[in-house]
Enzyme design. Structure first.
Site, PDB file in Angstrom:
ATOM      1  N   HIS A  74     -20.457  32.660   0.119  1.00 52.50           N
ATOM      2  CA  HIS A  74     -20.314  33.600   0.359  1.00 52.50           C
ATOM      3  C   HIS A  74     -18.271  33.201   0.941  1.00 52.50           C
ATOM      4  O   HIS A  74     -18.238  32.793   2.028  1.00 52.50           O
ATOM      5  CB  HIS A  74     -20.932  34.760   0.743  1.00 52.50           C
ATOM      6  CG  HIS A  74     -21.936  34.860   0.048  1.00 52.50           C
ATOM      7  ND1 HIS A  74     -22.634  35.455   0.408  1.00 52.50           N
ATOM      8  CD2 HIS A  74     -23.023  33.762  -0.842  1.00 52.50           C
ATOM      9  CE1 HIS A  74     -23.598  36.188  -1.201  1.00 52.50           C
ATOM     10  NE2 HIS A  74     -23.578  35.450  -1.542  1.00 52.50           N
ATOM     11  N   TYR A 203     -22.273  46.061   3.955  1.00 55.19           N
ATOM     12  CA  TYR A 203     -23.175  46.966   5.337  1.00 55.19           C
ATOM     13  C   TYR A 203     -22.961  48.717   5.212  1.00 55.19           C
ATOM     14  O   TYR A 203     -20.788  48.339   5.217  1.00 55.19           O
ATOM     15  CB  TYR A 203     -22.199  45.716   6.566  1.00 55.19           C
ATOM     16  CG  TYR A 203     -23.112  44.374   6.633  1.00 55.19           C
ATOM     17  CD1 TYR A 203     -22.411  43.419   6.099  1.00 55.19           C
ATOM     18  CD2 TYR A 203     -23.882  44.094   7.955  1.00 55.19           C
ATOM     19  CE1 TYR A 203     -23.234  42.182   6.247  1.00 55.19           C
ATOM     20  CE2 TYR A 203     -24.035  42.607   8.154  1.00 55.19           C
ATOM     21  CZ  TYR A 203     -23.796  41.332   7.134  1.00 55.19           C
ATOM     22  OH  TYR A 203     -24.542  40.878   8.464  1.00 55.19           O
ATOM     23  N   PRO A 295     -29.870  41.926  14.703  1.00 54.21           N
ATOM     24  CA  PRO A 295     -29.509  41.672  13.622  1.00 54.21           C
ATOM     25  C   PRO A 295     -28.102  41.410  12.935  1.00 54.21           C
ATOM     26  O   PRO A 295     -27.862  40.709  11.866  1.00 54.21           O
ATOM     27  CB  PRO A 295     -30.193  41.465  12.398  1.00 54.21           C
ATOM     28  CG  PRO A 295     -31.612  42.522  12.709  1.00 54.21           C
ATOM     29  CD  PRO A 295     -31.393  43.362  14.574  1.00 54.21           C
ATOM     30  N   LYS A 299     -26.340  36.359  13.805  1.00 57.22           N
ATOM     31  CA  LYS A 299     -26.445  35.276  14.671  1.00 57.22           C
ATOM     32  C   LYS A 299     -27.271  34.615  15.313  1.00 57.22           C
ATOM     33  O   LYS A 299     -27.325  33.577  16.129  1.00 57.22           O
ATOM     34  CB  LYS A 299     -25.199  35.791  16.093  1.00 57.22           C
ATOM     35  CG  LYS A 299     -23.858  36.179  15.543  1.00 57.22           C
ATOM     36  CD  LYS A 299     -22.960  34.771  15.749  1.00 57.22           C
ATOM     37  CE  LYS A 299     -21.528  35.142  14.779  1.00 57.22           C
ATOM     38  NZ  LYS A 299     -21.788  34.372  12.933  1.00 57.22           N
ATOM     39  N   TYR A 387     -18.294  36.113  12.424  1.00 56.75           N
ATOM     40  CA  TYR A 387     -18.649  36.368  11.160  1.00 56.75           C
ATOM     41  C   TYR A 387     -19.671  34.551  11.230  1.00 56.75           C
ATOM     42  O   TYR A 387     -20.267  34.508  10.953  1.00 56.75           O
ATOM     43  CB  TYR A 387     -18.797  37.213  10.123  1.00 56.75           C
ATOM     44  CG  TYR A 387     -19.420  37.646   9.387  1.00 56.75           C
ATOM     45  CD1 TYR A 387     -20.879  38.762   9.560  1.00 56.75           C
ATOM     46  CD2 TYR A 387     -19.905  36.405   8.083  1.00 56.75           C
ATOM     47  CE1 TYR A 387     -22.190  38.457   9.365  1.00 56.75           C
ATOM     48  CE2 TYR A 387     -21.125  37.076   7.770  1.00 56.75           C
ATOM     49  CZ  TYR A 387     -21.845  38.044   8.071  1.00 56.75           C
ATOM     50  OH  TYR A 387     -22.780  38.381   7.046  1.00 56.75           O
TER      51      TYR A 387
HETATM   52  P1  FAD Z   1     -37.824  31.008  16.436  1.00 58.57           P
HETATM   53  O1  FAD Z   1     -37.335  30.806  15.120  1.00 58.57           O
HETATM   54  O2  FAD Z   1     -38.941  32.341  16.619  1.00 58.57           O
HETATM   55  O3  FAD Z   1     -39.098  29.459  16.384  1.00 58.57           O
HETATM   56  C1  FAD Z   1     -40.111  30.008  17.914  1.00 58.57           C
HETATM   57  C2  FAD Z   1     -41.094  28.532  17.285  1.00 58.57           C
HETATM   58  O4  FAD Z   1     -41.802  28.471  17.974  1.00 58.57           O
HETATM   59  C3  FAD Z   1     -41.985  29.414  15.733  1.00 58.57           C
HETATM   60  O5  FAD Z   1     -42.406  29.191  14.851  1.00 58.57           O
HETATM   61  C4  FAD Z   1     -43.357  30.143  16.618  1.00 58.57           C
HETATM   62  O6  FAD Z   1     -44.277  30.229  16.008  1.00 58.57           O
HETATM   63  C5  FAD Z   1     -43.676  28.468  17.645  1.00 58.57           C
HETATM   64  N1  FAD Z   1     -44.192  29.328  19.329  1.00 58.57           N
HETATM   65  C6  FAD Z   1     -43.641  30.580  20.039  1.00 58.57           C
HETATM   66  N2  FAD Z   1     -44.440  30.571  21.396  1.00 58.57           N
HETATM   67  C7  FAD Z   1     -45.318  29.705  21.180  1.00 58.57           C
HETATM   68  C8  FAD Z   1     -46.429  28.723  21.733  1.00 58.57           C
HETATM   69  N3  FAD Z   1     -46.345  29.543  22.717  1.00 58.57           N
HETATM   70  N4  FAD Z   1     -46.680  27.643  21.834  1.00 58.57           N
HETATM   71  C9  FAD Z   1     -45.769  26.363  20.641  1.00 58.57           C
HETATM   72  N5  FAD Z   1     -45.249  27.401  19.695  1.00 58.57           N
HETATM   73  C10 FAD Z   1     -44.952  28.556  20.042  1.00 58.57           C
HETATM   74  N6  FAD Z   1     -30.301  35.172  12.896  1.00 58.57           N
HETATM   75  C11 FAD Z   1     -29.132  34.390  11.442  1.00 58.57           C
HETATM   76  O7  FAD Z   1     -28.398  34.078  12.340  1.00 58.57           O
HETATM   77  N7  FAD Z   1     -28.973  34.845  10.440  1.00 58.57           N
HETATM   78  C12 FAD Z   1     -29.291  35.626   9.686  1.00 58.57           C
HETATM   79  O8  FAD Z   1     -29.142  36.849   8.983  1.00 58.57           O
HETATM   80  C13 FAD Z   1     -30.264  36.103  10.485  1.00 58.57           C
HETATM   81  N8  FAD Z   1     -31.482  37.764   9.652  1.00 58.57           N
HETATM   82  C14 FAD Z   1     -32.276  37.539  10.841  1.00 58.57           C
HETATM   83  C15 FAD Z   1     -32.994  38.542  10.258  1.00 58.57           C
HETATM   84  C16 FAD Z   1     -34.573  38.948  10.848  1.00 58.57           C
HETATM   85  C17 FAD Z   1     -35.885  39.968   9.608  1.00 58.57           C
HETATM   86  C18 FAD Z   1     -34.824  38.539  12.233  1.00 58.57           C
HETATM   87  C19 FAD Z   1     -36.220  38.920  12.523  1.00 58.57           C
HETATM   88  C20 FAD Z   1     -34.447  37.321  12.713  1.00 58.57           C
HETATM   89  C21 FAD Z   1     -33.022  37.254  11.829  1.00 58.57           C
HETATM   90  N9  FAD Z   1     -31.846  36.004  12.546  1.00 58.57           N
HETATM   91  C22 FAD Z   1     -31.344  35.743  12.053  1.00 58.57           C
HETATM   92  C23 FAD Z   1     -32.787  35.500  13.663  1.00 58.57           C
HETATM   93  C24 FAD Z   1     -33.126  34.005  13.755  1.00 58.57           C
HETATM   94  O9  FAD Z   1     -33.923  34.483  12.331  1.00 58.57           O
HETATM   95  C25 FAD Z   1     -33.431  34.116  14.925  1.00 58.57           C
HETATM   96  O10 FAD Z   1     -32.983  33.736  15.910  1.00 58.57           O
HETATM   97  C26 FAD Z   1     -33.982  33.122  15.034  1.00 58.57           C
HETATM   98  O11 FAD Z   1     -35.359  32.100  13.978  1.00 58.57           O
HETATM   99  C27 FAD Z   1     -33.780  32.024  16.241  1.00 58.57           C
HETATM  100  O12 FAD Z   1     -35.031  30.175  16.406  1.00 58.57           O
HETATM  101  P2  FAD Z   1     -35.415  29.452  17.172  1.00 58.57           P
HETATM  102  O13 FAD Z   1     -35.773  28.151  16.543  1.00 58.57           O
HETATM  103  O14 FAD Z   1     -34.531  30.690  18.738  1.00 58.57           O
HETATM  104  O15 FAD Z   1     -37.026  30.985  17.845  1.00 58.57           O
HETATM  105  C1  DHB Z   2     -29.295  38.603   6.580  1.00 57.12           C
HETATM  106  C2  DHB Z   2     -29.426  38.938   7.591  1.00 57.12           C
HETATM  107  C3  DHB Z   2     -28.635  39.537   8.706  1.00 57.12           C
HETATM  108  O1  DHB Z   2     -29.540  40.288   9.886  1.00 57.12           O
HETATM  109  C4  DHB Z   2     -27.701  39.614   7.930  1.00 57.12           C
HETATM  110  O2  DHB Z   2     -26.359  40.464   9.216  1.00 57.12           O
HETATM  111  C5  DHB Z   2     -27.362  39.334   7.178  1.00 57.12           C
HETATM  112  C6  DHB Z   2     -27.453  38.816   6.069  1.00 57.12           C
HETATM  113  C7  DHB Z   2     -30.139  38.285   5.647  1.00 57.12           C
HETATM  114  O3  DHB Z   2     -31.845  37.832   6.031  1.00 57.12           O
HETATM  115  O4  DHB Z   2     -29.964  37.929   3.712  1.00 57.12           O
END
Ligand code: FAD
Ligand code: DHB
Length: 392
Positions: A74, A203, A295, A299, A387
């Protein structure tokens, strides 16, 4: 069962999996411990927006093939308010940078397949992960796996277990500073079986609250609306959700949302959170284990990727050159980008949401900020460069 590895990684999210792949590229072995099943990790719907730097890193690591085929690039986003849409030209304002829509669980599928193909170890379904002796030179991880007690001796532990993980708890309270902010609203997110209503993300700021239009595939839309954080999802019928989306996204030229069956819905809370420092002894936190952003700025995943880039580099110079300087600087290095993203996410959230107790003055402030952001090239450039992701 006793095992030994150089880096014990807790969590197979984007942070943990990418770290294991980055380390293996440098010949550094690691073992990942994950509490969920592979199926669950590969099917949980979360992020969608990848920064240019995240895409570039995945491509460089040989993980970009399916993303290139199935993801969509995009070059802009739309800010919509007062019935009008305003395009922010990400590409033009950032000298040719863009974002890619490619779902987080697809990134995870690609990472898991690549790591297993290398013969790497990921233990899924582990229970009761515990960390020991993290301030010593021989930290230890213990957990239960398939009815066996596993003891994993490591040189280092990477806490990549997300916000609700256990790793962060091993940093003594007296050593940590925690910064938090919770927001008086949440997001109700849905997956809807319908072709995209728009080519780019929208947005929307509206007096009934924020709305966001995103996509997942040519047949699937991802949409969010601001809601009460304590709301019960069972209270929201599909008809109510669609009605709220249509009201908040209305334009003066009668833009239409393409609708279809809603196949998934859930509510998520919004918060900002940072722990400082992100390291203690031989424990290094990365991703959501160390910081959470609301979110709105998309980021979270991208910050997790930035952390493990630094961590893998710091570990590489430790093993290859016996240098500890980058490990010592890990937290300070990461926190600069973390706080920039915290600010950007807070700023986008504050500009685009309806605050329950906000008065008319607060709303005029938001409108003034929106007008300025879409009307001034300097302001639009600031949004755009944050962004698509600032340089590493
Ligand atoms: P996580 O993805 O949370 O991974 C952690 C892992 O550790 C999990 O698999 C979990 O099961 C495991 N775990 C937890 N506790 C334990 C334990 N005690 N023992 C062993 N394993 C364990 N970010 C963006 O950059 N762009 C976006 O568009 C965006 N949109 C989002 C939309 C939504 C609805 C949500 C909820 C989040 C969004 N995010 C977005 C944020 C993004 O999903 C997270 O920041 C990202 O998943 C972080 O990655 P991580 O590996 O740090 O943690
Ligand atoms: C999506 C999630 C976000 O938090 C955002 O800012 C834009 C898009 C998504 O899930 O597609």
């Amino acid at each position: 069962m006793n095992m030994r590895t150089r880096v014990g990684i807790v969590g197979a999210g984007p942070a943990g999996l990418l770290l294991s792949l980055l380390l293996s590229r440098e010949g550094i072995d690691s073992i990942v411990l994950e509490s969920r099943s592979r199926e669950e990790v590969e099917s949980t719907i979360r992020a969608g927006v990848l920064e240019q730097g995240t895409v570039d890193l995945m491509t460089e690591m040989g993980l970009g093939e399916r993303m290139k085929r199935e993801g969509s690039v995009h070059h802009g986003i739309e800010l919509r308010f007062d019935g009008y849409g305003h395009r922010i030209h990400l590409y033009e304002l950032t000298n040719g940078r863009a974002i890619t829509l490619y779902p987080q669980h697809e990134v995870l599928k690609d990472c898991i397949a690549a790591r297993l193909a290398q013969g790497g170890h990921i233990l899924f379904n582990v229970k009761d992960v515990e960390l020991f002796d993290v301030s010593s030179r021989q930290p230890l991880l213990r957990c239960a796996h398939e009815h066996m007690q596993v003891e994993l001796q490591c040189d280092f532990i990477a806490g990549c277990d997300g916000f609700h993980g256990v790793s962060r708890l091993s940093i003594p309270e007296a050593m940590q500073h925690v910064f938090t902010r919770s927001y008086p609203f949440g997001w109700l997110g849905i997956l809807m079986q319908a072709p995209p209503s728009t080519n780019e993300l929208i947005y929307a700021y509206h007096e009934r609250g924020f709305a966001l239009v995103s996509t997942r595939s040519p047949e699937l839309q991802r949409l969010y609306i601001q809601c009460d954080p304590d709301d019960d999802i069972a209270r929201w019928s599909d008809a109510m959700i669609l009605e709220e989306l249509q009201v908040r996204l209305v334009t003066r030229d009668n833009w239409q949302l393409l609708v279809g069956p809603i196949i998934q819905k859930s509510i998520l809370a919004m918060r900002s959170f940072v722990i400082e420092p992100m390291q203690y002894g031989r424990l290094f936190l990365a991703g959501d284990a160390a910081h959470i952003v609301p979110p709105t700025g998309a980021k979270g995943l991208n910050l997790a990727v930035a952390d493990v880039r630094h961590l893998s580099l710091a570990l590489t110079v430790f093993y290859q050159e016996n240098r500890t300087d980058l490990l010592e600087a890990y937290s300070t290095t990461c926190l600069r980008r973390v706080w920039r993203a915290e600010h950007f996410s807070w700023w986008m959230t504050s500009m685009l949401h309806r605050f329950p107790d906000d008065d008319a003055f607060g709303q005029r402030m938001q409108r003034a900020q929106l007008d300025y952001t879409v009307g001034s090239r300097a302001a639009a450039t600031s949004l755009a460069e944050n962004y698509v992701g600032l340089p590493y």
